[in-house]
Design a protein around this motif. Structure first.
Motif, PDB file in Angstrom:
ATOM      1  N   ASN A 323      50.176 -82.519 -23.586  1.00  0.00           N
ATOM      2  CA  ASN A 323      51.147 -83.122 -24.488  1.00  0.00           C
ATOM      3  C   ASN A 323      50.462 -83.643 -25.746  1.00  0.00           C
ATOM      4  OD1 ASN A 323      52.805 -85.627 -25.495  1.00  0.00           O
ATOM      5  ND2 ASN A 323      54.234 -84.394 -24.295  1.00  0.00           N
ATOM      6  N   ILE A 324      51.081 -83.392 -26.881  1.00  0.00           N
ATOM      7  CA  ILE A 324      50.565 -83.856 -28.174  1.00  0.00           C
ATOM      8  C   ILE A 324      51.683 -84.589 -28.908  1.00  0.00           C
ATOM      9  CG2 ILE A 324      49.481 -83.191 -30.354  1.00  0.00           C
ATOM     10  CD1 ILE A 324      48.719 -80.531 -29.028  1.00  0.00           C
ATOM     11  N   GLN A 325      51.380 -85.765 -29.441  1.00  0.00           N
ATOM     12  CA  GLN A 325      52.348 -86.518 -30.231  1.00  0.00           C
ATOM     13  C   GLN A 325      51.687 -87.018 -31.507  1.00  0.00           C
ATOM     14  OE1 GLN A 325      54.715 -89.996 -28.526  1.00  0.00           O
ATOM     15  NE2 GLN A 325      53.717 -90.980 -30.280  1.00  0.00           N
ATOM     16  N   ASN A 326      52.415 -86.988 -32.610  1.00  0.00           N
ATOM     17  CA  ASN A 326      51.857 -87.510 -33.853  1.00  0.00           C
ATOM     18  C   ASN A 326      51.669 -89.021 -33.770  1.00  0.00           C
ATOM     19  OD1 ASN A 326      54.808 -87.852 -34.066  1.00  0.00           O
ATOM     20  ND2 ASN A 326      54.370 -88.566 -36.142  1.00  0.00           N
ATOM     21  N   SER A 327      50.951 -89.575 -34.708  1.00  0.00           N
ATOM     22  CA  SER A 327      50.629 -91.002 -34.691  1.00  0.00           C
ATOM     23  C   SER A 327      51.879 -91.850 -34.902  1.00  0.00           C
ATOM     24  CB  SER A 327      49.594 -91.324 -35.764  1.00  0.00           C
ATOM     25  OG  SER A 327      50.096 -91.001 -37.047  1.00  0.00           O
ATOM     26  N   TYR A 328      51.837 -93.091 -34.396  1.00  0.00           N
ATOM     27  CA  TYR A 328      52.956 -94.006 -34.584  1.00  0.00           C
ATOM     28  C   TYR A 328      53.058 -94.499 -36.021  1.00  0.00           C
ATOM     29  CZ  TYR A 328      54.000 -94.308 -29.591  1.00  0.00           C
ATOM     30  OH  TYR A 328      54.382 -94.010 -28.308  1.00  0.00           O
ATOM     31  N   ASN A 329      51.929 -94.555 -36.715  1.00  0.00           N
ATOM     32  CA  ASN A 329      51.935 -95.049 -38.097  1.00  0.00           C
ATOM     33  C   ASN A 329      51.429 -93.991 -39.067  1.00  0.00           C
ATOM     34  OD1 ASN A 329      52.939 -97.514 -37.308  1.00  0.00           O
ATOM     35  ND2 ASN A 329      50.983 -98.588 -37.431  1.00  0.00           N
ATOM     36  N   HIS A 354      44.089 -96.431 -33.227  1.00  0.00           N
ATOM     37  CA  HIS A 354      44.762 -95.316 -32.564  1.00  0.00           C
ATOM     38  C   HIS A 354      46.259 -95.274 -32.837  1.00  0.00           C
ATOM     39  CE1 HIS A 354      41.648 -93.692 -29.524  1.00  0.00           C
ATOM     40  NE2 HIS A 354      41.088 -94.039 -30.660  1.00  0.00           N
ATOM     41  N   LEU A 355      46.762 -96.257 -33.567  1.00  0.00           N
ATOM     42  CA  LEU A 355      48.139 -96.150 -34.050  1.00  0.00           C
ATOM     43  C   LEU A 355      48.223 -95.181 -35.224  1.00  0.00           C
ATOM     44  CD1 LEU A 355      49.212 -99.918 -34.016  1.00  0.00           C
ATOM     45  CD2 LEU A 355      49.743 -98.152 -32.311  1.00  0.00           C
ATOM     46  N   TYR A 356      47.060 -94.745 -35.708  1.00  0.00           N
ATOM     47  CA  TYR A 356      46.984 -93.810 -36.828  1.00  0.00           C
ATOM     48  C   TYR A 356      46.357 -92.486 -36.407  1.00  0.00           C
ATOM     49  CZ  TYR A 356      48.043 -98.017 -39.408  1.00  0.00           C
ATOM     50  OH  TYR A 356      48.663 -99.156 -39.862  1.00  0.00           O
ATOM     51  N   ARG A 357      46.410 -92.218 -35.128  1.00  0.00           N
ATOM     52  CA  ARG A 357      45.750 -91.038 -34.588  1.00  0.00           C
ATOM     53  C   ARG A 357      46.721 -90.244 -33.710  1.00  0.00           C
ATOM     54  NH1 ARG A 357      40.146 -91.451 -31.105  1.00  0.00           N
ATOM     55  NH2 ARG A 357      40.391 -89.583 -29.839  1.00  0.00           N
ATOM     56  N   VAL A 358      46.613 -88.926 -33.757  1.00  0.00           N
ATOM     57  CA  VAL A 358      47.408 -88.071 -32.876  1.00  0.00           C
ATOM     58  C   VAL A 358      47.044 -88.381 -31.428  1.00  0.00           C
ATOM     59  CG1 VAL A 358      47.813 -85.689 -32.133  1.00  0.00           C
ATOM     60  CG2 VAL A 358      47.662 -86.228 -34.569  1.00  0.00           C
ATOM     61  N   LEU A 359      48.063 -88.546 -30.573  1.00  0.00           N
ATOM     62  CA  LEU A 359      47.852 -88.883 -29.175  1.00  0.00           C
ATOM     63  C   LEU A 359      47.996 -87.630 -28.315  1.00  0.00           C
ATOM     64  CD1 LEU A 359      49.906 -92.207 -29.007  1.00  0.00           C
ATOM     65  CD2 LEU A 359      47.472 -91.902 -29.509  1.00  0.00           C
ATOM     66  N   THR A 360      47.083 -87.444 -27.385  1.00  0.00           N
ATOM     67  CA  THR A 360      47.129 -86.282 -26.502  1.00  0.00           C
ATOM     68  C   THR A 360      46.933 -86.725 -25.063  1.00  0.00           C
ATOM     69  OG1 THR A 360      44.742 -85.843 -26.624  1.00  0.00           O
ATOM     70  CG2 THR A 360      46.134 -84.834 -28.314  1.00  0.00           C
ATOM     71  N   ALA A 361      47.394 -85.907 -24.130  1.00  0.00           N
ATOM     72  CA  ALA A 361      47.231 -86.225 -22.714  1.00  0.00           C
ATOM     73  C   ALA A 361      47.446 -84.983 -21.868  1.00  0.00           C
ATOM     74  CB  ALA A 361      48.204 -87.319 -22.281  1.00  0.00           C
ATOM     75  N   ASN A 362      46.727 -84.930 -20.753  1.00  0.00           N
ATOM     76  CA  ASN A 362      46.921 -83.897 -19.742  1.00  0.00           C
ATOM     77  C   ASN A 362      47.656 -84.485 -18.551  1.00  0.00           C
ATOM     78  OD1 ASN A 362      44.168 -82.766 -21.103  1.00  0.00           O
ATOM     79  ND2 ASN A 362      45.387 -81.119 -20.197  1.00  0.00           N
ATOM     80  N   TYR A 363      48.625 -83.742 -18.027  1.00  0.00           N
ATOM     81  CA  TYR A 363      49.342 -84.125 -16.824  1.00  0.00           C
ATOM     82  C   TYR A 363      49.061 -83.105 -15.729  1.00  0.00           C
ATOM     83  CZ  TYR A 363      52.067 -87.421 -19.616  1.00  0.00           C
ATOM     84  OH  TYR A 363      52.449 -88.446 -20.429  1.00  0.00           O
ATOM     85  N   PHE A 364      48.854 -83.605 -14.514  1.00  0.00           N
ATOM     86  CA  PHE A 364      48.639 -82.764 -13.347  1.00  0.00           C
ATOM     87  C   PHE A 364      49.713 -83.132 -12.329  1.00  0.00           C
ATOM     88  CE2 PHE A 364      44.689 -83.791 -15.488  1.00  0.00           C
ATOM     89  CZ  PHE A 364      44.204 -82.530 -15.799  1.00  0.00           C
ATOM     90  N   ILE A 365      50.596 -82.169 -12.039  1.00  0.00           N
ATOM     91  CA  ILE A 365      51.835 -82.480 -11.325  1.00  0.00           C
ATOM     92  C   ILE A 365      51.948 -81.650 -10.053  1.00  0.00           C
ATOM     93  CG2 ILE A 365      54.347 -82.645 -11.560  1.00  0.00           C
ATOM     94  CD1 ILE A 365      53.766 -82.324 -14.674  1.00  0.00           C
ATOM     95  N   LEU A 366      52.291 -82.309  -8.970  1.00  0.00           N
ATOM     96  CA  LEU A 366      52.554 -81.648  -7.692  1.00  0.00           C
ATOM     97  C   LEU A 366      53.988 -81.958  -7.286  1.00  0.00           C
ATOM     98  CD1 LEU A 366      51.630 -80.147  -5.080  1.00  0.00           C
ATOM     99  CD2 LEU A 366      50.933 -82.388  -4.193  1.00  0.00           C
ATOM    100  N   THR A 367      54.769 -80.906  -7.005  1.00  0.00           N
ATOM    101  CA  THR A 367      56.168 -81.072  -6.623  1.00  0.00           C
ATOM    102  C   THR A 367      56.435 -80.330  -5.322  1.00  0.00           C
ATOM    103  OG1 THR A 367      56.826 -81.163  -8.952  1.00  0.00           O
ATOM    104  CG2 THR A 367      58.568 -80.782  -7.339  1.00  0.00           C
ATOM    105  N   PHE A 368      57.101 -80.999  -4.404  1.00  0.00           N
ATOM    106  CA  PHE A 368      57.525 -80.373  -3.150  1.00  0.00           C
ATOM    107  C   PHE A 368      59.041 -80.505  -3.056  1.00  0.00           C
ATOM    108  CE2 PHE A 368      58.855 -80.877   1.284  1.00  0.00           C
ATOM    109  CZ  PHE A 368      58.437 -79.649   1.805  1.00  0.00           C
ATOM    110  N   ALA A 369      59.725 -79.411  -2.714  1.00  0.00           N
ATOM    111  CA  ALA A 369      61.175 -79.433  -2.622  1.00  0.00           C
ATOM    112  C   ALA A 369      61.638 -78.767  -1.341  1.00  0.00           C
ATOM    113  CB  ALA A 369      61.799 -78.725  -3.826  1.00  0.00           C
ATOM    114  N   LYS A 370      62.689 -79.306  -0.787  1.00  0.00           N
ATOM    115  CA  LYS A 370      63.332 -78.725   0.387  1.00  0.00           C
ATOM    116  C   LYS A 370      64.833 -78.877   0.228  1.00  0.00           C
ATOM    117  CE  LYS A 370      63.734 -78.894   5.414  1.00  0.00           C
ATOM    118  NZ  LYS A 370      63.320 -79.564   6.667  1.00  0.00           N
ATOM    119  N   GLY A 371      65.508 -77.731   0.063  1.00  0.00           N
ATOM    120  CA  GLY A 371      66.944 -77.776  -0.095  1.00  0.00           C
ATOM    121  C   GLY A 371      67.355 -78.607  -1.293  1.00  0.00           C
TER     122      GLY A 371
END
Length: 402
Positions: A323-329, A354-371
């Motif tokens: 995920n990438i988001q532009n800076s807040y300011n 960091h209010l003047y810097r592009v914010l980035t992050a990695n997400y690692f997601i595990l999903t289990f579904a049944k019905g």
């Protein structure tokens, strides 16, 4: 890129290790990625942001989901001076930012000031109702709230101060890089003063209902694209922020495109990219605190999702997003602001810089579904260390109705 290759190799290994009889016929039209992937940033929790939509088709059933995220926010006290005259701003631009304080007359230079300090665990709560409208349209209503606390074990295992500094001391080559040990663990204080002198204060135990969103999505049928298993969706979002800190309405749009690869008749890999823009403060109910001075919050998210069907109408999803988001300011202010604070560590300035810097992050997601039920867990890490939050985890539960 290494992460993508590892996930692909792992996913394909799982795929070919199973036989056709091990799974049921499966078509992943309902999103396997329903986790709320919004950061618990001290400002972001007050703002209507867009959780990117990677559905390849509208929801077929009414569903209700609950998501809870918690992140460790640690930003030592920083004060910033913003010279008012063009002459003083030009003078500061001649210096590297960390040399400006020694060449700036704080007492006699007309300036606006900003102060920020954040320490604690911020938790974001999301309740969401998805409603199918037709074969190409759906609608969702989301309510959000947040709380702030000390984050002691076991309530905040991976995001506690103790665990993070244990990691730094034992598994990382950086010992106490943010000076948490100097200031002390398990303290709760979020204090921000904007340029106009208005103040945001959050204390231990505070619980705040911050607003709600109404989102509409359209899934067009482009025959040539769908023939190649490429799907798109367009979204509109109306966000209402209900706090005195940020009393206004935001309007957002987003577009996603997803490519589906059918490894077999049962198993799928999805690659996706989603782009969004939120126009802040379209309607104002009051002045509030200036959390962001940019008109738009722009964001992009990349998805890699591997879906593994299991027996008895169940499936497992392994996914990662970036995920990438532009800076807040506005970044232009970075060219002349003057920062002051306790220079205990090299990260002392992050609260404001960091209010003047592009914010980035990695997400690692595990999903289990049944019905009709699905359960999701994730971990978030910002590789550029914006530290707001440093580490974030989340869980989600989803239930569908006929």
């Amino acid at each position: 890129m290494k992460l993508i290759l590892i996930l692909l190799i792992f996913g394909c290994g799982v795929c070919f290790s199973q036989t056709k009889n091990d799974s049921v016929k499966f078509n992943n039209t309902d999103p396997s990625i329903f986790a709320n992937r919004l950061s618990t940033h001290p400002f972001g929790i007050f703002i209507s942001r867009i959780n990117h939509n990677f559905r390849i088709a509208p929801a077929k059933k009414i569903s209700f989901s609950i998501n809870i995220s918690n992140g460790n926010v640690w930003l030592p006290y920083v004060k910033a001076y913003f010279p008012l005259s063009e002459t003083d701003r030009n003078a500061m631009q001649k210096f590297v930012w960390h040399e400006r304080e020694g060449n700036f007359d704080k007492e006699n230079t007309p300036s606006q000031t900003m102060e920020f300090h954040a320490d604690g665990i911020s938790r974001l709560y999301q309740l969401k109702l998805d409603i199918p409208l037709s074969a190409k349209h759906d609608f969702s209503i989301t309510a959000r709230a947040f709380s702030v606390d000390a984050g002691k074990v076991p309530y905040s295992l991976l995001t506690s101060d103790q665990f993070i500094e244990w990691y730094h001391s034992n598994l990382s080559r950086f010992e106490d890089p943010f000076a948490r040990k100097v200031y002390g663990f398990d303290k709760v204080k979020i204090h921000y003063k904007d340029k106009n002198g208005k103040v945001l204060v959050l204390k231990n135990g505070d619980f705040v209902f911050s607003g709600f969103e109404m989102s509409y999505y359209y899934y067009p049928a482009f025959k040539k694209l769908e023939k190649n298993k490429i799907f798109t969706n367009f979204g509109l979002q109306l966000g209402v922020n209900t706090t005195k800190i940020n009393p206004n309405v935001d309007l957002g749009i987003n577009y996603s495109i997803i490519k589906q690869f059918d490894l077999t008749t049962q198993r799928q890999i999805h690659f996706g990219i989603s782009m969004a823009a939120v126009r802040q403060k379209v309607i104002r109910f009051g002045e509030g605190v200036q959390l962001s001075n940019t008109k738009y919050l722009l964001s992009t998210e990349f998805l890699l999702d591997y879906v593994i069907p299991l027996k008895r109408n169940r499936y497992l999803s392994l996914a990662t997003t970036y995920n990438i988001q532009n800076s807040y300011n506005k970044k232009s202010e970075h060219d002349y602001y003057v920062l002051t604070g306790d220079r205990i560590s090299t990260h002392w300035h992050y609260g404001i810089s960091h209010l003047y810097r592009v914010l980035t992050a990695n997400y690692f997601i595990l999903t289990f579904a049944k019905g009709a039920f699905a359960f999701s867990v994730y971990a978030r890490e910002d590789l550029l260390v914006d530290n707001a939050p440093d580490v974030q985890t989340g869980i989600g539960f989803k239930m569908s109705f006929q």
